[in-house]
Design an enzyme around this catalytic site. Structure first.
Site, PDB file in Angstrom:
ATOM      1  N   LYS A  17       0.847  -1.194   0.000  1.00 30.23           N
ATOM      2  CA  LYS A  17       0.000   0.000   0.000  1.00 30.23           C
ATOM      3  C   LYS A  17       0.883   1.245   0.000  1.00 30.23           C
ATOM      4  O   LYS A  17       2.097   1.164   0.175  1.00 30.23           O
ATOM      5  CB  LYS A  17      -0.922  -0.009   1.223  1.00 30.23           C
ATOM      6  CG  LYS A  17      -0.191   0.026   2.565  1.00 30.23           C
ATOM      7  CD  LYS A  17      -1.153  -0.072   3.731  1.00 30.23           C
ATOM      8  CE  LYS A  17      -0.388  -0.058   5.057  1.00 30.23           C
ATOM      9  NZ  LYS A  17      -1.303  -0.108   6.215  1.00 30.23           N
ATOM     10  N   TYR A  22      13.953  31.939   4.692  1.00 30.49           N
ATOM     11  CA  TYR A  22      12.872  32.727   5.278  1.00 30.49           C
ATOM     12  C   TYR A  22      13.157  33.129   6.713  1.00 30.49           C
ATOM     13  O   TYR A  22      13.627  32.323   7.532  1.00 30.49           O
ATOM     14  CB  TYR A  22      11.565  31.933   5.218  1.00 30.49           C
ATOM     15  CG  TYR A  22      11.078  31.673   3.819  1.00 30.49           C
ATOM     16  CD1 TYR A  22      10.510  32.687   3.046  1.00 30.49           C
ATOM     17  CD2 TYR A  22      11.194  30.399   3.256  1.00 30.49           C
ATOM     18  CE1 TYR A  22      10.072  32.446   1.761  1.00 30.49           C
ATOM     19  CE2 TYR A  22      10.756  30.143   1.972  1.00 30.49           C
ATOM     20  CZ  TYR A  22      10.206  31.172   1.218  1.00 30.49           C
ATOM     21  OH  TYR A  22       9.778  30.928  -0.059  1.00 30.49           O
TER      22      TYR A  22
END
Length: 384
Positions: A39, A262
């Protein structure tokens, strides 16, 4: 080889997956079937690209969570046994029957729908019953009424009940033993009523290694297929299959006091050499590894500094003065040569190893290695 088109990529070693599968089979023995869990796109390794290796080295089923995952595999592999461990909405169950997929059920409603679809298509729908022993996620509640309903499911036409399974919460040995006893009590009651299950299983990767007494006749290994360790048995040695790599794109010198990225949350405490690397959180790298994570360049650790951007991040190269543009940087390695393995990445990010590998996005190409050489490239963004 078709062009990679990007210097940031994931390398998947199929030889290591093959080794892990053979090792799992050796541990559990020939009497225990393996439903290999692929999965989440094979835990980020590329389900369709690793399926053949898994099945050739001891896999009996490919286990997924969703119908879309199952259909992706069925499109490529017409004869592999595929097992959906999760819920499929009623209106899509016809896809399950048409494509010969084994579906998990935990209600008479869905059993009847699948029975009717089996009659419609003149074939048997195959199911496994999920029985909840305390995980409290999906499955029949552990009670007498559930036993009675499961018994009635066996009488539906064009419906084959192949197995019954549960899932450990892994809360502790006492709780795990209690769950196992609840599961076996339910199975024994149903068997006493004349019902037989081809497959009975409760073990995942961790319990499949640490609890040999609970393996029954099937286990569902996930993380261990990829060489990711959470089990306690240190005698079991597996090989990590994934390596995450990039290259230096740009190098600059910062003077003492200059900031980068930033908010200038990192500022140079000395004259510093800084490299820019073309990967970021849009590639699935945890943004909270700022000032904690590192990459490995020329066998040396280069700390990640400043706020990690969507597509880029910066590393401190001051102590690796020989670094140059184009040099390889290992983001996740296997722990050798000063590389960060998946387990270390998960600890630093405050999560688990499965999330680390699953979150690597599909924009990052996968390069497959087989027999110690390049085998193939999967570049998802270029696939139709």
């Amino acid at each position: 080889m078709e062009p990679l088109l990007r210097d940031t990529y994931v390398e998947i070693n199929l030889d290591n997956i093959a080794y892990n599968m053979r090792k799992i089979k050796e541990i559990v023995g020939s009497d225990v079937s393996i439903a290999a869990v692929v999965k989440a796109d094979g835990y980020g390794h590329g389900a369709a690209d690793i399926a053949e290796t898994i099945m050739e080295n001891g896999g009996d089923f490919l286990a997924v969570a969703t119908l879309t995952e199952a259909l992706q595999l069925r499109k490529r592999f017409k004869d592999y046994k595929i097992f959906i461990m999760g819920y499929t909405p009623d209106e899509y169950l016809e896809y399950v029957v048409i494509n010969n997929i084994v579906q998990t059920i935990f209600s008479m409603r869905q059993a009847k729908i699948l029975s009717e679809l089996g009659m419609k298509h003149n074939k048997n729908a195959h199911v496994q019953v999920k029985y909840d022993t305390g995980f409290n996620r999906l499955g029949y509640k552990d009670c007498h009424e559930s036993i009675e309903e499961i018994d009635k499911i066996f009488d539906l036409k064009n419906l084959e009940v192949d197995g019954i399974f549960s899932h450990f919460a892994l809360a502790g040995k006492k709780e795990d033993e209690e769950q196992y006893e609840k599961f076996m009590n339910a199975v024994e009651k149903l068997e006493a009523m004349g019902r037989k299950f081809k497959f009975k299983h409760i073990c995942d990767s961790i319990s499949g290694i640490d609890y040999p007494q609970y393996r029954l006749n099937m286990i569902r290994p996930g993380a261990i297929v990829y060489g990711l360790k959470s089990y306690k048995d240190d005698s079991v040695k597996l090989k990590q299959a994934m390596t995450f790599k990039t290259r230096i794109y740009h190098i600059k010198t910062l003077e003492k006091g200059e900031g980068l990225s930033y908010d200038y949350l990192w500022k140079a405490e000395r004259k510093s050499l800084v490299g820019t690397l073309p990967f970021g959180y849009a590639d699935g790298y945890p943004r909270n590894l700022r000032d904690k994570g590192y990459v490995t360049i020329n066998g040396k650790k280069a700390p990640i500094i400043g706020v990690i951007c969507m597509d880029q991040c910066m590393v401190d190269l001051t102590d690796i003065p020989e670094a140059k543009v184009g040099d390889e940087a290992v983001i996740y390695g296997d722990g050798t040569y000063n590389t960060m393995d998946i387990n270390e990445a998960s600890r630093l990010a405050g999560t688990n190893k499965n999330e680390i590998v699953c979150r690597i996005t599909r924009r990052t190409p996968r390069v497959y290695i087989k027999d110690n050489k390049f085998y193939k490239l999967s570049n998802y963004l270029l696939q139709e």
